[in-house]
Scaffold this motif. Structure first.
Motif, PDB file in Angstrom:
ATOM      1  N   SER A  78       0.829  -1.200   0.000  1.00 22.97           N
ATOM      2  CA  SER A  78       0.000   0.000   0.000  1.00 22.97           C
ATOM      3  C   SER A  78       0.866   1.254   0.000  1.00 22.97           C
ATOM      4  O   SER A  78       1.914   1.297   0.637  1.00 22.97           O
ATOM      5  CB  SER A  78      -0.901  -0.018   1.242  1.00 22.97           C
TER       6      SER A  78
ATOM      7  N   THR B  65      -8.950  -0.933 -12.299  1.00 17.89           N
ATOM      8  CA  THR B  65      -7.642  -1.522 -12.074  1.00 17.89           C
ATOM      9  C   THR B  65      -6.707  -1.106 -13.200  1.00 17.89           C
ATOM     10  O   THR B  65      -7.052  -1.244 -14.374  1.00 17.89           O
ATOM     11  CB  THR B  65      -7.744  -3.063 -12.024  1.00 17.89           C
TER      12      THR B  65
ATOM     13  N   VAL C 203       2.518  -5.207 -12.400  1.00 20.03           N
ATOM     14  CA  VAL C 203       1.891  -4.657 -11.207  1.00 20.03           C
ATOM     15  C   VAL C 203       0.433  -4.355 -11.514  1.00 20.03           C
ATOM     16  O   VAL C 203       0.096  -3.932 -12.617  1.00 20.03           O
ATOM     17  CB  VAL C 203       2.605  -3.394 -10.681  1.00 20.03           C
ATOM     18  N   THR C 204      -0.403  -4.620 -10.539  1.00 24.63           N
ATOM     19  CA  THR C 204      -1.822  -4.325 -10.612  1.00 24.63           C
ATOM     20  C   THR C 204      -2.105  -3.289  -9.540  1.00 24.63           C
ATOM     21  O   THR C 204      -1.766  -3.499  -8.380  1.00 24.63           O
ATOM     22  CB  THR C 204      -2.647  -5.609 -10.363  1.00 24.63           C
ATOM     23  N   ILE C 205      -2.706  -2.177  -9.951  1.00 24.43           N
ATOM     24  CA  ILE C 205      -2.903  -1.050  -9.035  1.00 24.43           C
ATOM     25  C   ILE C 205      -4.385  -0.715  -8.937  1.00 24.43           C
ATOM     26  O   ILE C 205      -5.054  -0.520  -9.962  1.00 24.43           O
ATOM     27  CB  ILE C 205      -2.140   0.200  -9.532  1.00 24.43           C
TER      28      ILE C 205
ATOM     29  N   GLY D  49      -6.937   1.987  -6.593  1.00 24.65           N
ATOM     30  CA  GLY D  49      -6.744   3.162  -5.763  1.00 24.65           C
ATOM     31  C   GLY D  49      -8.004   3.826  -5.282  1.00 24.65           C
ATOM     32  O   GLY D  49      -9.084   3.646  -5.849  1.00 24.65           O
TER      33      GLY D  49
ATOM     34  N   LEU E 201      -3.135   3.643  -2.569  1.00 31.68           N
ATOM     35  CA  LEU E 201      -3.052   2.729  -3.702  1.00 31.68           C
ATOM     36  C   LEU E 201      -2.739   1.350  -3.163  1.00 31.68           C
ATOM     37  O   LEU E 201      -1.929   1.212  -2.243  1.00 31.68           O
ATOM     38  CB  LEU E 201      -1.917   3.139  -4.649  1.00 31.68           C
TER      39      LEU E 201
ATOM     40  N   ILE F 138      -1.115  -2.091  -4.391  1.00 37.89           N
ATOM     41  CA  ILE F 138      -0.296  -2.607  -5.486  1.00 37.89           C
ATOM     42  C   ILE F 138      -0.040  -4.095  -5.258  1.00 37.89           C
ATOM     43  O   ILE F 138       0.429  -4.501  -4.194  1.00 37.89           O
ATOM     44  CB  ILE F 138       1.053  -1.867  -5.557  1.00 37.89           C
TER      45      ILE F 138
ATOM     46  N   GLU G 141       7.654   0.792  -6.146  1.00 28.55           N
ATOM     47  CA  GLU G 141       6.969   1.911  -5.506  1.00 28.55           C
ATOM     48  C   GLU G 141       7.407   3.243  -6.118  1.00 28.55           C
ATOM     49  O   GLU G 141       6.568   4.105  -6.399  1.00 28.55           O
ATOM     50  CB  GLU G 141       7.227   1.927  -4.000  1.00 28.55           C
TER      51      GLU G 141
ATOM     52  N   VAL H 141       5.739   3.572  -9.533  1.00 28.91           N
ATOM     53  CA  VAL H 141       4.297   3.846  -9.410  1.00 28.91           C
ATOM     54  C   VAL H 141       4.082   5.297  -8.974  1.00 28.91           C
ATOM     55  O   VAL H 141       3.222   5.994  -9.517  1.00 28.91           O
ATOM     56  CB  VAL H 141       3.618   2.850  -8.442  1.00 28.91           C
TER      57      VAL H 141
END
Length: 173
Positions: A4, A36, A51-53, A55, A60, A62, A77, A80
């Motif tokens: 997160s 997503t 990576v799947t984000i 929010g 966020l 991740i 990180e 992102v």
């Protein structure tokens, strides 16, 4: 394991993801049903990772396609944070927008950030691919670059090619 990242108070994940068409160009993809954002990231010497984000205005979430060590997690990180412009200070911009009746919605909805790629090189190549052509041709060119020159992640996704990968190709490519 999910990771997160807290976000600024004025941040809108949806507005940033949809700020322009980059979310539709590989190695990004966006699922508008679940809000997503996916992205294949190049980790230099390590294999790429998807990576799947997801929010909200406050954080966020991740997820990665494979477990990562502490160093790789920090690199993800940073990328992102860069892509979603989490460290940009937009307070002056929002003050200005809130005084203009036609643009007050920008401040109210946390708009104003533009999704960007992890590297200036990728943004530059994508911008060139949008010049003097249709959006569908831009999509075709970027997809071709990623599919033919990108490094493959464990889930089959591919990165955006590096300058070196592109330079190795013959001119006719």
């Amino acid at each position: 394991m999910p990771h997160s990242i807290s976000t600024p108070r004025d941040f809108s994940f949806k507005r940033t993801v949809l700020s322009h068409g980059w979310a539709e160009l590989p190695p990004f993809s966006v699922d508008r049903d679940t809000w997503t954002l996916k992205r294949v990231l190049d980790l230099d010497q390590s294999p790429p990772v998807t990576v799947t984000i997801n929010g909200t205005r406050r954080a966020l979430l991740i997820r990665t396609s494979r477990p990562l060590g502490q160093r790789a997690t920090k690199r993800v990180e940073r990328q992102v944070r860069h892509m979603l412009r989490l460290d940009d200070d937009l307070r002056g911009f929002y003050r200005t927008m809130s005084t203009a009746p036609d643009f007050a919605w920008i401040t109210e909805q946390g708009a104003g950030r533009l999704l960007r790629s992890p590297t200036v090189f990728e943004d530059l190549v994508k911008m060139i691919c949008t010049t003097n052509c249709s959006w569908s041709l831009t999509e075709k060119m970027v997809k071709g670059l990623v599919q033919n020159l990108g490094r493959e992640a464990s889930d089959g996704g591919k990165t955006f090619p590096t300058p070196e990968a592109m330079a190795r190709r013959p001119l006719r490519f």
